[in-house]
Design a protein around this motif. Sequence first.
Motif, PDB file in Angstrom:
ATOM      1  N   PRO A  62      -9.015   5.688 -11.573  1.00  0.00           N
ATOM      2  CA  PRO A  62     -10.439   5.772 -11.229  1.00  0.00           C
ATOM      3  C   PRO A  62     -11.136   4.421 -11.101  1.00  0.00           C
ATOM      4  O   PRO A  62     -12.186   4.322 -10.465  1.00  0.00           O
ATOM      5  N   SER A  63     -10.551   3.374 -11.641  1.00  0.00           N
ATOM      6  CA  SER A  63     -11.200   2.060 -11.564  1.00  0.00           C
ATOM      7  C   SER A  63     -11.298   1.536 -10.142  1.00  0.00           C
ATOM      8  O   SER A  63     -12.081   0.618  -9.878  1.00  0.00           O
ATOM      9  N   ILE A  64     -10.545   2.094  -9.224  1.00  0.00           N
ATOM     10  CA  ILE A  64     -10.592   1.578  -7.851  1.00  0.00           C
ATOM     11  C   ILE A  64     -11.641   2.271  -6.986  1.00  0.00           C
ATOM     12  O   ILE A  64     -11.824   1.922  -5.830  1.00  0.00           O
ATOM     13  N   PHE A  65     -12.368   3.244  -7.554  1.00  0.00           N
ATOM     14  CA  PHE A  65     -13.377   3.952  -6.776  1.00  0.00           C
ATOM     15  C   PHE A  65     -14.712   3.220  -6.807  1.00  0.00           C
ATOM     16  O   PHE A  65     -15.629   3.550  -7.552  1.00  0.00           O
ATOM     17  N   VAL A  66     -14.783   2.228  -5.969  1.00  0.00           N
ATOM     18  CA  VAL A  66     -16.007   1.459  -5.786  1.00  0.00           C
ATOM     19  C   VAL A  66     -16.354   1.603  -4.313  1.00  0.00           C
ATOM     20  O   VAL A  66     -15.526   1.337  -3.441  1.00  0.00           O
ATOM     21  N   ALA A  67     -17.577   2.055  -4.039  1.00  0.00           N
ATOM     22  CA  ALA A  67     -17.977   2.356  -2.663  1.00  0.00           C
ATOM     23  C   ALA A  67     -17.687   1.204  -1.697  1.00  0.00           C
ATOM     24  O   ALA A  67     -17.242   1.419  -0.572  1.00  0.00           O
ATOM     25  N   SER A  68     -17.898  -0.015  -2.132  1.00  0.00           N
ATOM     26  CA  SER A  68     -17.689  -1.158  -1.242  1.00  0.00           C
ATOM     27  C   SER A  68     -16.204  -1.431  -0.989  1.00  0.00           C
ATOM     28  O   SER A  68     -15.846  -2.202  -0.109  1.00  0.00           O
ATOM     29  N   GLU A  69     -15.323  -0.800  -1.752  1.00  0.00           N
ATOM     30  CA  GLU A  69     -13.881  -1.019  -1.625  1.00  0.00           C
ATOM     31  C   GLU A  69     -13.163   0.169  -0.983  1.00  0.00           C
ATOM     32  O   GLU A  69     -11.960   0.342  -1.148  1.00  0.00           O
ATOM     33  N   LYS A  70     -13.888   0.990  -0.247  1.00  0.00           N
ATOM     34  CA  LYS A  70     -13.328   2.198   0.358  1.00  0.00           C
ATOM     35  C   LYS A  70     -12.076   1.898   1.177  1.00  0.00           C
ATOM     36  O   LYS A  70     -11.056   2.584   1.040  1.00  0.00           O
ATOM     37  N   GLU A  71     -12.093   0.896   2.016  1.00  0.00           N
ATOM     38  CA  GLU A  71     -10.946   0.580   2.862  1.00  0.00           C
ATOM     39  C   GLU A  71      -9.749   0.121   2.036  1.00  0.00           C
ATOM     40  O   GLU A  71      -8.605   0.436   2.363  1.00  0.00           O
ATOM     41  N   VAL A  72     -10.000  -0.607   0.968  1.00  0.00           N
ATOM     42  CA  VAL A  72      -8.916  -1.050   0.086  1.00  0.00           C
ATOM     43  C   VAL A  72      -8.248   0.165  -0.549  1.00  0.00           C
ATOM     44  O   VAL A  72      -7.020   0.258  -0.605  1.00  0.00           O
ATOM     45  N   VAL A  73      -9.055   1.110  -1.018  1.00  0.00           N
ATOM     46  CA  VAL A  73      -8.516   2.329  -1.632  1.00  0.00           C
ATOM     47  C   VAL A  73      -7.678   3.098  -0.620  1.00  0.00           C
ATOM     48  O   VAL A  73      -6.565   3.548  -0.925  1.00  0.00           O
ATOM     49  N   GLU A  74      -8.188   3.248   0.581  1.00  0.00           N
ATOM     50  CA  GLU A  74      -7.433   3.950   1.629  1.00  0.00           C
ATOM     51  C   GLU A  74      -6.104   3.257   1.901  1.00  0.00           C
ATOM     52  O   GLU A  74      -5.062   3.911   2.033  1.00  0.00           O
ATOM     53  N   ASP A  75      -6.124   1.930   1.970  1.00  0.00           N
ATOM     54  CA  ASP A  75      -4.889   1.174   2.201  1.00  0.00           C
ATOM     55  C   ASP A  75      -3.896   1.354   1.061  1.00  0.00           C
ATOM     56  O   ASP A  75      -2.689   1.482   1.287  1.00  0.00           O
ATOM     57  N   LEU A  76      -4.399   1.352  -0.175  1.00  0.00           N
ATOM     58  CA  LEU A  76      -3.516   1.544  -1.330  1.00  0.00           C
ATOM     59  C   LEU A  76      -2.892   2.934  -1.327  1.00  0.00           C
ATOM     60  O   LEU A  76      -1.704   3.100  -1.643  1.00  0.00           O
ATOM     61  N   ILE A  77      -3.673   3.930  -0.954  1.00  0.00           N
ATOM     62  CA  ILE A  77      -3.142   5.299  -0.879  1.00  0.00           C
ATOM     63  C   ILE A  77      -2.047   5.384   0.175  1.00  0.00           C
ATOM     64  O   ILE A  77      -0.963   5.919  -0.079  1.00  0.00           O
ATOM     65  N   LEU A  78      -2.325   4.851   1.342  1.00  0.00           N
ATOM     66  CA  LEU A  78      -1.312   4.873   2.405  1.00  0.00           C
ATOM     67  C   LEU A  78      -0.057   4.109   2.001  1.00  0.00           C
ATOM     68  O   LEU A  78       1.068   4.557   2.261  1.00  0.00           O
ATOM     69  N   ALA A  79      -0.239   2.965   1.357  1.00  0.00           N
ATOM     70  CA  ALA A  79       0.920   2.168   0.938  1.00  0.00           C
ATOM     71  C   ALA A  79       1.762   2.922  -0.082  1.00  0.00           C
ATOM     72  O   ALA A  79       3.004   2.897  -0.026  1.00  0.00           O
ATOM     73  N   ALA A  80       1.134   3.620  -1.009  1.00  0.00           N
ATOM     74  CA  ALA A  80       1.884   4.388  -2.013  1.00  0.00           C
ATOM     75  C   ALA A  80       2.647   5.533  -1.360  1.00  0.00           C
ATOM     76  O   ALA A  80       3.805   5.795  -1.700  1.00  0.00           O
ATOM     77  N   ILE A  81       2.006   6.213  -0.408  1.00  0.00           N
ATOM     78  CA  ILE A  81       2.683   7.315   0.293  1.00  0.00           C
ATOM     79  C   ILE A  81       3.877   6.785   1.077  1.00  0.00           C
ATOM     80  O   ILE A  81       4.973   7.350   1.026  1.00  0.00           O
ATOM     81  N   LYS A  82       3.689   5.686   1.794  1.00  0.00           N
ATOM     82  CA  LYS A  82       4.799   5.107   2.562  1.00  0.00           C
ATOM     83  C   LYS A  82       5.929   4.665   1.650  1.00  0.00           C
ATOM     84  O   LYS A  82       7.111   4.834   1.978  1.00  0.00           O
ATOM     85  N   ASP A  83       5.594   4.109   0.482  1.00  0.00           N
ATOM     86  CA  ASP A  83       6.617   3.689  -0.473  1.00  0.00           C
ATOM     87  C   ASP A  83       7.394   4.901  -0.980  1.00  0.00           C
ATOM     88  O   ASP A  83       8.627   4.870  -1.061  1.00  0.00           O
ATOM     89  N   ALA A  84       6.705   5.984  -1.300  1.00  0.00           N
ATOM     90  CA  ALA A  84       7.379   7.197  -1.771  1.00  0.00           C
ATOM     91  C   ALA A  84       8.281   7.767  -0.677  1.00  0.00           C
ATOM     92  O   ALA A  84       9.419   8.172  -0.947  1.00  0.00           O
ATOM     93  N   GLN A  85       7.808   7.791   0.552  1.00  0.00           N
ATOM     94  CA  GLN A  85       8.614   8.322   1.650  1.00  0.00           C
ATOM     95  C   GLN A  85       9.820   7.430   1.945  1.00  0.00           C
ATOM     96  O   GLN A  85      10.898   7.926   2.271  1.00  0.00           O
ATOM     97  N   LYS A  86       9.659   6.118   1.799  1.00  0.00           N
ATOM     98  CA  LYS A  86      10.788   5.203   1.962  1.00  0.00           C
ATOM     99  C   LYS A  86      11.828   5.476   0.882  1.00  0.00           C
ATOM    100  O   LYS A  86      13.031   5.560   1.164  1.00  0.00           O
ATOM    101  N   ASN A  87      11.356   5.647  -0.351  1.00  0.00           N
ATOM    102  CA  ASN A  87      12.275   5.954  -1.453  1.00  0.00           C
ATOM    103  C   ASN A  87      12.974   7.294  -1.234  1.00  0.00           C
ATOM    104  O   ASN A  87      14.152   7.446  -1.551  1.00  0.00           O
ATOM    105  N   ALA A  88      12.259   8.248  -0.667  1.00  0.00           N
ATOM    106  CA  ALA A  88      12.858   9.548  -0.362  1.00  0.00           C
ATOM    107  C   ALA A  88      13.959   9.412   0.692  1.00  0.00           C
ATOM    108  O   ALA A  88      15.038   9.990   0.552  1.00  0.00           O
TER     109      ALA A  88
END
Length: 113
Positions: A62-88
Amino acid sequence: MFGLGGLGDMSKMMKQAQDLQTKMAEMQEQLAQTIVIGTSGAGLVTARCTAKGDLTGLDIDPSIFVASEKEVVEDLILAAIKDAQKNAAERMQSEMSRMTESLGLPAGMKLPF
């Protein structure tokens, strides 16, 4: 099997094909049950997916939910999903290699999935 030409070999090949089909179905089920994890942002976002690549969950600090950091959060989510899919994908390839070797098939042989 005298007098039947290559029919004995054909029967053996059919049995091996059936065994391969059974083992592939078992492996598919195992991969669907195996969970792999991907992370980003030093663990701020964690994605879980099956070894077949199906996304099953996200954990977001929850510490990453700062309105001004919306794009950073989106990028982190996408990066985690891509990392999980790569591992899969790596896990699936590893399991496929292990199965083909156990069946005496050539290394790197591509099976139908």
